[in-house]
Scaffold this motif. Structure first.
Motif, mmCIF file in Angstrom:
data_model
loop_
_atom_site.group_PDB
_atom_site.id
_atom_site.type_symbol
_atom_site.label_atom_id
_atom_site.label_comp_id
_atom_site.label_asym_id
_atom_site.label_seq_id
_atom_site.Cartn_x
_atom_site.Cartn_y
_atom_site.Cartn_z
ATOM 1 N N ASP A 374 0.864 -1.181 0.000
ATOM 2 C CA ASP A 374 0.000 0.000 0.000
ATOM 3 C C ASP A 374 0.895 1.223 0.000
ATOM 4 N N SER A 375 0.675 2.102 -0.954
ATOM 5 C CA SER A 375 1.508 3.304 -0.943
ATOM 6 C C SER A 375 0.634 4.519 -1.149
ATOM 7 N N ASN A 376 1.186 5.601 -0.730
ATOM 8 C CA ASN A 376 0.453 6.855 -0.759
ATOM 9 C C ASN A 376 1.429 7.914 -1.267
ATOM 10 N N ILE A 377 1.055 8.527 -2.373
ATOM 11 C CA ILE A 377 1.950 9.487 -3.039
ATOM 12 C C ILE A 377 1.302 10.863 -2.970
ATOM 13 N N THR A 378 2.085 11.863 -2.655
ATOM 14 C CA THR A 378 1.555 13.225 -2.643
ATOM 15 C C THR A 378 2.096 13.954 -3.860
ATOM 16 N N GLY A 379 1.239 14.662 -4.525
ATOM 17 C CA GLY A 379 1.673 15.374 -5.724
ATOM 18 C C GLY A 379 1.218 16.816 -5.695
ATOM 19 N N LYS A 380 2.057 17.660 -6.280
ATOM 20 C CA LYS A 380 1.674 19.058 -6.456
ATOM 21 C C LYS A 380 1.660 19.325 -7.945
ATOM 22 N N MET A 381 0.740 20.158 -8.366
ATOM 23 C CA MET A 381 0.648 20.470 -9.789
ATOM 24 C C MET A 381 0.578 21.966 -9.959
ATOM 25 N N MET A 382 1.126 22.449 -11.040
ATOM 26 C CA MET A 382 0.972 23.859 -11.369
ATOM 27 C C MET A 382 1.057 24.013 -12.880
ATOM 28 N N ILE A 383 0.572 25.146 -13.358
ATOM 29 C CA ILE A 383 0.717 25.424 -14.780
ATOM 30 C C ILE A 383 1.543 26.691 -14.894
ATOM 31 N N ALA A 384 2.607 26.616 -15.654
ATOM 32 C CA ALA A 384 3.445 27.791 -15.868
ATOM 33 C C ALA A 384 4.007 27.709 -17.279
ATOM 34 N N GLN A 385 4.102 28.815 -17.922
ATOM 35 C CA GLN A 385 4.609 28.899 -19.296
ATOM 36 C C GLN A 385 3.930 27.891 -20.219
ATOM 37 N N GLY A 386 2.640 27.747 -20.043
ATOM 38 C CA GLY A 386 1.894 26.853 -20.920
ATOM 39 C C GLY A 386 2.170 25.386 -20.696
ATOM 40 N N ASN A 449 -1.954 32.590 -20.132
ATOM 41 C CA ASN A 449 -2.068 33.096 -18.751
ATOM 42 C C ASN A 449 -2.791 32.095 -17.855
ATOM 43 N N THR A 450 -2.471 30.837 -18.030
ATOM 44 C CA THR A 450 -3.212 29.801 -17.313
ATOM 45 C C THR A 450 -2.674 29.585 -15.898
ATOM 46 N N VAL A 451 -3.599 29.474 -14.950
ATOM 47 C CA VAL A 451 -3.230 29.241 -13.553
ATOM 48 C C VAL A 451 -3.996 28.030 -13.052
ATOM 49 N N LEU A 452 -3.309 27.178 -12.306
ATOM 50 C CA LEU A 452 -3.975 25.996 -11.758
ATOM 51 C C LEU A 452 -3.939 26.066 -10.240
ATOM 52 N N LYS A 453 -5.091 25.815 -9.618
ATOM 53 C CA LYS A 453 -5.131 25.824 -8.158
ATOM 54 C C LYS A 453 -5.777 24.545 -7.677
ATOM 55 N N MET A 454 -5.081 23.850 -6.786
ATOM 56 C CA MET A 454 -5.691 22.650 -6.224
ATOM 57 C C MET A 454 -6.534 23.054 -5.027
ATOM 58 N N GLN A 455 -7.737 22.525 -4.982
ATOM 59 C CA GLN A 455 -8.687 22.856 -3.926
ATOM 60 C C GLN A 455 -9.181 21.563 -3.292
ATOM 61 N N LYS A 456 -9.977 21.691 -2.266
ATOM 62 C CA LYS A 456 -10.519 20.481 -1.643
ATOM 63 C C LYS A 456 -11.522 19.837 -2.588
ATOM 64 N N GLY A 457 -11.139 18.691 -3.129
ATOM 65 C CA GLY A 457 -12.056 17.936 -3.984
ATOM 66 C C GLY A 457 -12.032 18.269 -5.455
ATOM 67 N N PHE A 458 -11.302 19.305 -5.833
ATOM 68 C CA PHE A 458 -11.246 19.636 -7.258
ATOM 69 C C PHE A 458 -10.024 20.476 -7.609
ATOM 70 N N VAL A 459 -9.787 20.546 -8.896
ATOM 71 C CA VAL A 459 -8.713 21.391 -9.423
ATOM 72 C C VAL A 459 -9.393 22.530 -10.169
ATOM 73 N N ALA A 460 -8.961 23.753 -9.908
ATOM 74 C CA ALA A 460 -9.519 24.892 -10.621
ATOM 75 C C ALA A 460 -8.466 25.428 -11.583
ATOM 76 N N ILE A 461 -8.876 25.663 -12.811
ATOM 77 C CA ILE A 461 -7.954 26.218 -13.812
ATOM 78 C C ILE A 461 -8.566 27.520 -14.328
ATOM 79 N N TYR A 462 -7.785 28.565 -14.254
ATOM 80 C CA TYR A 462 -8.240 29.868 -14.741
ATOM 81 C C TYR A 462 -7.377 30.232 -15.930
ATOM 82 N N SER A 463 -8.011 30.729 -16.972
ATOM 83 C CA SER A 463 -7.208 30.984 -18.167
ATOM 84 C C SER A 463 -7.832 32.010 -19.093
ATOM 85 N N ASP A 464 -6.963 32.581 -19.903
ATOM 86 C CA ASP A 464 -7.419 33.340 -21.053
ATOM 87 C C ASP A 464 -7.211 32.445 -22.265
ATOM 88 N N VAL A 465 -7.833 32.800 -23.355
ATOM 89 C CA VAL A 465 -7.616 32.016 -24.567
ATOM 90 C C VAL A 465 -7.169 32.941 -25.689
#
Ligand code: NAG
Ligand code: NAG
Ligand code: NAG
Ligand code: NAG
Ligand code: NAG
Ligand code: NAG
Ligand code: NAG
Length: 476
Positions: A374-386, A449-465
Motif C-alpha cells: 500500500d503506498s500513498n503518493i503526494t503530488g503538487k501540480m501547477m501550470i506555468a509557461q503553458g 495566462n493559465t493558472v492551476l489551483k488545487m482545492q478540496k475535492g477539485f482542481v480549478a484552472i483559470y485561463s485566457d484564450v
C-alpha cells in the motif's frame, strides 16, 4: 462565435440530478474576446447572405410597371463592432447599430408588352439589429440555442439603376423604396433565425461522449441547463470516464463543488476528483492495472536482480530452496487507485498485490509468496509557461506478506527495497514533471495566462484564450 468558442473547447454534450464533475465558466471578458474575434466571422457570413428576388408594382397614371430585382448579392459590408452581453437566466443579447451594406444585382421591368432590364447598385444605410438567443440544454445533455427575439430596422436605402430605360424610372425609386426596406428588414431576422437554427442543429449533432483511447470513454453531457447571470455563463458537465469494455459504474458518486470566481480571466474550469477517480476506476475495471515485471526490465545498475540467488539478503531461505532461478513479479491493483485533492496538493493511494514466482529452467512457474503493498503518493501540480508541471513524493509505503509457499520471513528489508524502487521511479517522473508537459493545444485556440489551483475535492484552472489564425469558417 462565442458559442463556437465554447464548442471548440469541449465537445459539448442532461443527465439531470447528478452533480456536475466538470464545470466551465465563461466570463464577460471571455464573451467580449469571443465577440471581437467573431466580428470578422459575422462579416463573412453577412457577405454570403442571399436575398430572394424582390418584386412589386408601381402605379403610374397610364398603367402599372411590374419590377423584379434579382441576383442580389452583397458587394461590401461594413460591420461595426457588435455589443454582446449575457442576459440573466436567459442567454445572450447581441446588438449591431449602424451597419451599412452595398448590394448589386439585376433589374427587370414590364409595362404592358414592353420589357426592359439592366443592373443596379443598392446601398442599405443604418441597419440596426438586436437579437436575443436563449441557451438551454436538451434531454440528452446537449447545449441548445433558440432565437427568442429579433428586431431589425433599416434607416434608408438608395438604388441606382443602369442600362435599359433606367433613366426613366430612376425617379420612381422613391415609390418602391419603402417596399424594399421592409423586405430587407424581414430578411435580416429570417437570416439570424436560420443561423441560430443551424447552430442548434450543429449542437444537437455533437457527441456527448467520446473515446479518449482504446480503454476509456469520456461522458460529458450537461447535467443542468446553463446558469447565466450578468457577468458569466456556467456550464456543468457529467465529466465521467468509463471503461469502454465494462462500462461499469464506479462505487462512488460526484460530490458537489463550487468553482470560485476569479476576476480577470476569460474562462474557468473546475475538474473534480470524481473525474480523476472515474478514470482510475475505468482502467481498473477494464483489468488494465496489472503488470508483469521480469528481470530484463530491471535496470542493469540495480543491485537487486529478479534472481532467487540475489534475494538472500531480503529472503534468506529463498536461494537455499530455489537456487539460481529467475523470478517474475505479477503486480495487480487490488483497488482502483484513489485520488484525493486537497488545497495545494493531492494524494494518490495505490494498493497492489504482488505475486512472486520462480521460473524453472523448463519454464514451469513455481509460486513463492504474495505481498500486499500500500503506498500513498503526494503530488503538487501547477501550470506555468503553458506547461503542466509538478512534483511527486512518496508519502508512505507499507508492505505485508499475505501468503507464502516458502515460509515466514520479515518484510522490513523488502519494504525498504520497495521504498527505494518506488522513490527511484518517482525521481524519474519528477525529472519529466519539472521540465513540464505541454498543455494540449486545440486546433483553433490555445490557453494563455493559465493558472492551476488545487482545492478540496477539485482542481480549478483559470485561463485566457487566444485564437490561432485559421480559416474562420471552420469554427463551426
Ligand atoms: C460521434 O461518435 C461516433 C461513435 O463514437 C463517431 O462515429 C462519430 O464520428 C462522432 N461524431 C462526431 C461529430 O464527433
Ligand atoms: C520480460 O518481459 C518482456 C516483455 O514482456 C519480454 O520481452 C522479455 O523476453 C522477458 N524477459 C525474460 C527474461 O523473460
Ligand atoms: C542467477 O544468479 C546466479 C548468481 O549470480 C547466477 O549464477 C545464475 O546464472 C542466475 N540465473 C539466471 C537464470 O540468470
Ligand atoms: C495518504 O496519506 C495522507 C497523509 O498521510 C492521508 O491524509 C491520505 O488520506 C492518504 N490517502 C490515501 C488515498 O490513502
Ligand atoms: C519442470 O522441472 C521441475 C523441476 O526441475 C519439475 O518438478 C517439473 O515437473 C517440470 N515440469 C515439466 C512440465 O516438465
Ligand atoms: C502509513 O500508512 C499506514 C497504514 O496505511 C498508517 O498506519 C501510517 O500512519 C501511515 N504513515 C504516515 C506517515 O502517513
Ligand atoms: C511471521 O513473522 C513475523 C515477524 O517476523 C511475526 O510477527 C509473525 O508472527 C510470523 N508469523 C508466523 C505465522 O510465523
Amino acid at each position: 462565435m462565442f458559442l463556437s468558442l465554447i464548442v471548440v473547447f469541449l465537445h459539448l454534450s442532461c443527465t439531470c440530478g447528478e452533480n456536475p464533475a466538470v464545470q466551465i465558466m465563461l466570463t464577460n471578458k471571455g464573451l467580449q474576446y469571443g465577440k471581437h474575434e467573431g466580428t470578422g466571422w459575422i462579416q463573412e457570413k453577412l457577405e454570403q447572405i442571399t436575398f430572394p428576388d424582390i418584386s412589386g408594382e408601381i402605379n403610374i397614371w397610364i398603367g402599372k410597371i411590374y419590377y423584379t430585382l434579382s441576383g442580389v448579392t452583397v458587394k461590401k459590408c461594413d460591420l461595426p463592432e457588435p455589443d454582446i452581453e449575457f442576459v440573466q437566466e436567459l442567454g445572450v443579447k447581441t446588438s449591431i447599430a449602424g451597419l451599412n451594406i452595398a448590394l448589386t444585382g439585376e433589374w427587370r421591368t414590364s409595362f404592358g408588352v414592353i420589357h426592359d432590364g439592366g443592373s443596379f447598385d443598392m446601398a442599405i444605410f443604418g441597419t440596426d439589429l438586436t437579437s436575443v438567443v436563449q441557451l438551454g440544454s436538451d434531454d440528452q445533455g446537449h447545449l441548445s440555442v433558440t432565437s427568442i427575439s429579433c428586431g431589425a430596422s433599416v434607416r434608408d436605402v438608395s438604388v441606382y439603376f443602369y442600362g435599359g430605360a433606367s433613366r426613366i424610372f430612376q425617379p420612381f425609386v422613391k415609390y418602391f423604396k419603402g417596399h424594399i426596406i421592409s423586405m430587407i428588414q424581414s430578411r435580416i431576422c429570417a437570416e439570424v433565425e436560420e443561423a441560430t437554427l443551424e447552430l442548434d442543429h450543429h449542437l444537437q449533432a455533437m457527441n456527448v461522449s467520446f473515446d479518449v483511447n482504446e480503454v476509456l470513454t469520456f461522458d460529458v453531457p450537461l447535467t443542468d441547463p446553463p446558469a447565466i447571470d450578468a457577468s458569466n455563463l456556467k456550464l456543468g458537465f457529467k465529466g465521467e470516464f468509463y471503461s469502454i469494455k465494462t462500462h461499469k459504474e464506479p462505487p462512488f458518486v460526484a460530490q458537489q463543488f463550487v468553482l470560485p470566481e476569479q476576476a480577470g480571466y476569460m474562462l474557468s474550469v473546475g475538474i473534480s476528483e470524481f473525474t480523476l477517480n472515474s478514470a482510475s476506476f475505468g482502467y481498473f475495471s477494464a483489468g488494465e492495472l496489472q503488470v508483469l515485471i521480469n528481470d530484463s526490465m530491471i535496470p542493469p545498475y540495480s543491485p537487486i536482480r529478479l534472481n532467487t540467488s540475489s534475494m538472500g539478503f531480503l529472503i534468506p531461505q529463498l536461494p537455499k530452496m530455489f537456487p539460481g532461478l529467475l523470478m517474475n513479479l505479477n503486480v495487480y491493483a487490488r483497488e482502483a487507485p484513489e485520488f484525493s485533492l486537497q488545497p495545494g496538493a493531492g494524494n494518490l493511494g495505490v494498493q497492489v498485490l504482488v505475486k512472486a514466482v520462480a521460473i524453472e529452467p523448463n519454464g514451469t512457474q513455481v509460486p513463492l509468496f504474495n505481498l500486499n503493498i500500500d503506498s500513498n503518493i503526494t503530488g503538487k501540480m501547477m501550470i506555468a509557461q503553458g506547461k503542466l508541471m509538478g512534483s511527486l513524493i512518496l508519502n508512505n509505503i507499507t508492505l505485508t506478506l499475505s501468503s507464502s509457499e516458502i515460509g515466514n520471513f520479515t518484510t522490513g528489508p523488502l519494504e525498504n527495497a520497495a521504498r527505494a524502487a518506488m522513490s527511484l521511479v518517482l525521481q524519474k517522473l519528477n525529472v519529466i514533471l519539472q521540465k513540464g508537459i505541454l498543455l494540449p493545444r486545440m486546433k483553433h485556440v490555445q490557453l494563455v495566462n493559465t493558472v492551476l489551483k488545487m482545492q478540496k475535492g477539485f482542481v480549478a484552472i483559470y485561463s485566457d484564450v487566444e485564437t490561432l489564425q485559421t480559416d474562420r469558417s471552420s469554427y463551426l
